[in-house]
Design an enzyme around this catalytic site. Sequence first.
Site, PDB file in Angstrom:
ATOM      1  N   ASN A  13       0.864  -1.183   0.000  1.00 19.59           N
ATOM      2  CA  ASN A  13       0.000   0.000   0.000  1.00 19.59           C
ATOM      3  C   ASN A  13       0.900   1.232   0.000  1.00 19.59           C
ATOM      4  O   ASN A  13       1.483   1.572   1.034  1.00 19.59           O
ATOM      5  CB  ASN A  13      -0.904  -0.043   1.252  1.00 19.59           C
ATOM      6  CG  ASN A  13      -1.735   1.214   1.406  1.00 19.59           C
ATOM      7  OD1 ASN A  13      -1.856   2.022   0.480  1.00 19.59           O
ATOM      8  ND2 ASN A  13      -2.324   1.381   2.584  1.00 19.59           N
ATOM      9  N   TRP A  14       0.984   1.880  -1.153  1.00 19.11           N
ATOM     10  CA  TRP A  14       1.911   3.026  -1.258  1.00 19.11           C
ATOM     11  C   TRP A  14       1.325   4.320  -0.707  1.00 19.11           C
ATOM     12  O   TRP A  14       1.998   5.339  -0.659  1.00 19.11           O
ATOM     13  CB  TRP A  14       2.332   3.213  -2.723  1.00 19.11           C
ATOM     14  CG  TRP A  14       3.349   2.190  -3.167  1.00 19.11           C
ATOM     15  CD1 TRP A  14       3.901   1.204  -2.397  1.00 19.11           C
ATOM     16  CD2 TRP A  14       3.953   2.066  -4.463  1.00 19.11           C
ATOM     17  NE1 TRP A  14       4.803   0.469  -3.134  1.00 19.11           N
ATOM     18  CE2 TRP A  14       4.846   0.979  -4.413  1.00 19.11           C
ATOM     19  CE3 TRP A  14       3.806   2.755  -5.664  1.00 19.11           C
ATOM     20  CZ2 TRP A  14       5.610   0.586  -5.512  1.00 19.11           C
ATOM     21  CZ3 TRP A  14       4.566   2.354  -6.769  1.00 19.11           C
ATOM     22  CH2 TRP A  14       5.455   1.284  -6.686  1.00 19.11           C
ATOM     23  N   LYS A  15       0.056   4.303  -0.343  1.00 19.15           N
ATOM     24  CA  LYS A  15      -0.614   5.484   0.237  1.00 19.15           C
ATOM     25  C   LYS A  15      -0.374   6.712  -0.647  1.00 19.15           C
ATOM     26  O   LYS A  15      -0.282   6.566  -1.868  1.00 19.15           O
ATOM     27  CB  LYS A  15      -0.147   5.690   1.680  1.00 19.15           C
ATOM     28  CG  LYS A  15      -0.272   4.404   2.512  1.00 19.15           C
ATOM     29  CD  LYS A  15      -0.060   4.605   3.979  1.00 19.15           C
ATOM     30  CE  LYS A  15      -0.196   3.274   4.704  1.00 19.15           C
ATOM     31  NZ  LYS A  15      -0.143   3.375   6.149  1.00 19.15           N
ATOM     32  N   HIS A  30      -9.687   1.424   4.510  1.00 18.93           N
ATOM     33  CA  HIS A  30      -8.430   1.544   5.260  1.00 18.93           C
ATOM     34  C   HIS A  30      -8.645   2.503   6.422  1.00 18.93           C
ATOM     35  O   HIS A  30      -9.406   3.473   6.307  1.00 18.93           O
ATOM     36  CB  HIS A  30      -7.317   2.051   4.335  1.00 18.93           C
ATOM     37  CG  HIS A  30      -5.967   1.980   4.983  1.00 18.93           C
ATOM     38  ND1 HIS A  30      -5.532   2.934   5.878  1.00 18.93           N
ATOM     39  CD2 HIS A  30      -4.968   1.068   4.886  1.00 18.93           C
ATOM     40  CE1 HIS A  30      -4.315   2.600   6.304  1.00 18.93           C
ATOM     41  NE2 HIS A  30      -3.949   1.470   5.715  1.00 18.93           N
ATOM     42  N   GLU A  63      -7.003   4.867   7.575  1.00 15.85           N
ATOM     43  CA  GLU A  63      -6.735   6.291   7.295  1.00 15.85           C
ATOM     44  C   GLU A  63      -7.930   6.939   6.595  1.00 15.85           C
ATOM     45  O   GLU A  63      -8.209   8.117   6.780  1.00 15.85           O
ATOM     46  CB  GLU A  63      -5.447   6.429   6.466  1.00 15.85           C
ATOM     47  CG  GLU A  63      -4.211   6.194   7.338  1.00 15.85           C
ATOM     48  CD  GLU A  63      -3.054   5.524   6.620  1.00 15.85           C
ATOM     49  OE1 GLU A  63      -3.003   5.547   5.381  1.00 15.85           O
ATOM     50  OE2 GLU A  63      -2.188   4.951   7.322  1.00 15.85           O
ATOM     51  N   GLU A  81      -5.930  -4.909  10.588  1.00 19.60           N
ATOM     52  CA  GLU A  81      -4.895  -3.916  10.894  1.00 19.60           C
ATOM     53  C   GLU A  81      -5.209  -3.248  12.232  1.00 19.60           C
ATOM     54  O   GLU A  81      -6.139  -2.433  12.312  1.00 19.60           O
ATOM     55  CB  GLU A  81      -4.842  -2.838   9.804  1.00 19.60           C
ATOM     56  CG  GLU A  81      -4.422  -3.379   8.458  1.00 19.60           C
ATOM     57  CD  GLU A  81      -3.798  -2.305   7.565  1.00 19.60           C
ATOM     58  OE1 GLU A  81      -2.690  -2.528   7.085  1.00 19.60           O
ATOM     59  OE2 GLU A  81      -4.416  -1.248   7.362  1.00 19.60           O
ATOM     60  N   GLY A 123       2.301   1.946  10.953  1.00 23.13           N
ATOM     61  CA  GLY A 123       3.340   2.955  10.764  1.00 23.13           C
ATOM     62  C   GLY A 123       4.205   3.230  11.989  1.00 23.13           C
ATOM     63  O   GLY A 123       4.991   4.168  12.005  1.00 23.13           O
ATOM     64  N   SER A 180       3.010  -2.418  10.416  1.00 19.46           N
ATOM     65  CA  SER A 180       4.421  -2.541  10.779  1.00 19.46           C
ATOM     66  C   SER A 180       5.052  -3.897  10.431  1.00 19.46           C
ATOM     67  O   SER A 180       5.889  -4.413  11.170  1.00 19.46           O
ATOM     68  CB  SER A 180       4.610  -2.227  12.265  1.00 19.46           C
ATOM     69  OG  SER A 180       4.223  -0.892  12.523  1.00 19.46           O
ATOM     70  N   GLY A 232       2.728  -1.195   4.318  1.00 21.41           N
ATOM     71  CA  GLY A 232       2.860   0.220   3.979  1.00 21.41           C
ATOM     72  C   GLY A 232       4.320   0.559   3.715  1.00 21.41           C
ATOM     73  O   GLY A 232       4.860   0.309   2.634  1.00 21.41           O
TER      74      GLY A 232
HETATM   75  P1  PGA Z   1       2.658   0.079   7.707  1.00 23.38           P
HETATM   76  O1  PGA Z   1       1.237   0.395   7.035  1.00 23.38           O
HETATM   77  O2  PGA Z   1       3.150  -1.204   7.114  1.00 23.38           O
HETATM   78  O3  PGA Z   1       3.526   1.269   7.343  1.00 23.38           O
HETATM   79  O4  PGA Z   1       2.440  -0.018   9.169  1.00 23.38           O
HETATM   80  C1  PGA Z   1       0.296  -0.617   6.828  1.00 23.38           C
HETATM   81  C2  PGA Z   1      -0.971  -0.037   6.260  1.00 23.38           C
HETATM   82  O5  PGA Z   1      -1.380   1.066   6.644  1.00 23.38           O
HETATM   83  O6  PGA Z   1      -1.616  -0.663   5.408  1.00 23.38           O
END
Ligand code: PGA
Length: 293
Positions: free
Chosen positions: A52-54, A138, A140, A210, A216, A255, A276
């Site tokens: 997931n490159w966000k 997601h 976010e 998640e 993150g 993470s 991520g």
């Molecule tokens: P992360 O993000 O691997 O940087 O913790 C995962 C995600 O938000 O899908």
Amino acid sequence: MKRLIIVAVFFVFTMLSCAVGKSVIKPDSDIFTIKTNSPSDKISRKVLMAGNWKMNKTVSESLSVIKTLKKAVSDVKDVEILIFPSYTALQAINNETKDSNINIGAQNLFWEAKGAFTGEISPAMIKDTGCSYVLIGHSERRQYFGETDETVNKKIKAAMAEGLIPIVCIGETLKEMETNVTFQAIEKHMKEGLAGLTVEQASSLVIVYEPVWAIGTGIPVTPDRAQETHAFIRKIYAKMYKEAADKIRILYGASVNPENVSAFMKKPDIDGSLVGKASLEAESFSKLIKYSK
Ligand code: PGA
């Protein structure tokens, strides 16, 4: 003569009990499909590693990572590889990955087909760029853009109607974790967000667990804790959609990196990861995809 009759009766009796015995041990399909944690079920679910490159990378930055990644993972067959770039890079990434083992997906979609919805992207537009998957719900998006289980549900149905595979994120917030309502929060996401599907539709999507508070941070939950939650998710899903529960892949996200991924992947109900930060560079993501079994 009497002895002959006794032998004949014994023979018939033995044959009958064998036949009955066979029908008794014949697998009961319900029992077989509803149980969880079976290693054979895990084998039938292909591992999925999704990046997931966000909101990162311009088109040229995206292409440069994809070109390196493509070479690094060209020999991978047992893991399905998926990237969620930004909308603007989808077309270019699709051209670059068309003949490779890398699939692409969009990070979001809107449920309407067309019309006056400035700034939104429809399922057909996503399909048109070569996507086979779409990320939905997601944390976010829930946190910053007001997504709810209700909008998640609309998006899942719209994606499926267009032939896109939804990858649906669920998980507890920090407050929910601290007040010990993790399982209740997850059950609510599932019962409302994943409601109203046919068993066939329910068998084709992907769920990502998640824990929101671990995204993150570099500090994931322990693999044991993740497994416990994944087994719970599969159990709730079995109550909702019976045999679909053993078919769907449940990914762990938050993470995950090349160093800790193997420990998660050893768990019977963890079928891959949504990654991520560690997916942003080809070197770390390819290492993660090639985790040691
Ligand atoms: P992360 O993000 O691997 O940087 O913790 C995962 C995600 O938000 O899908």
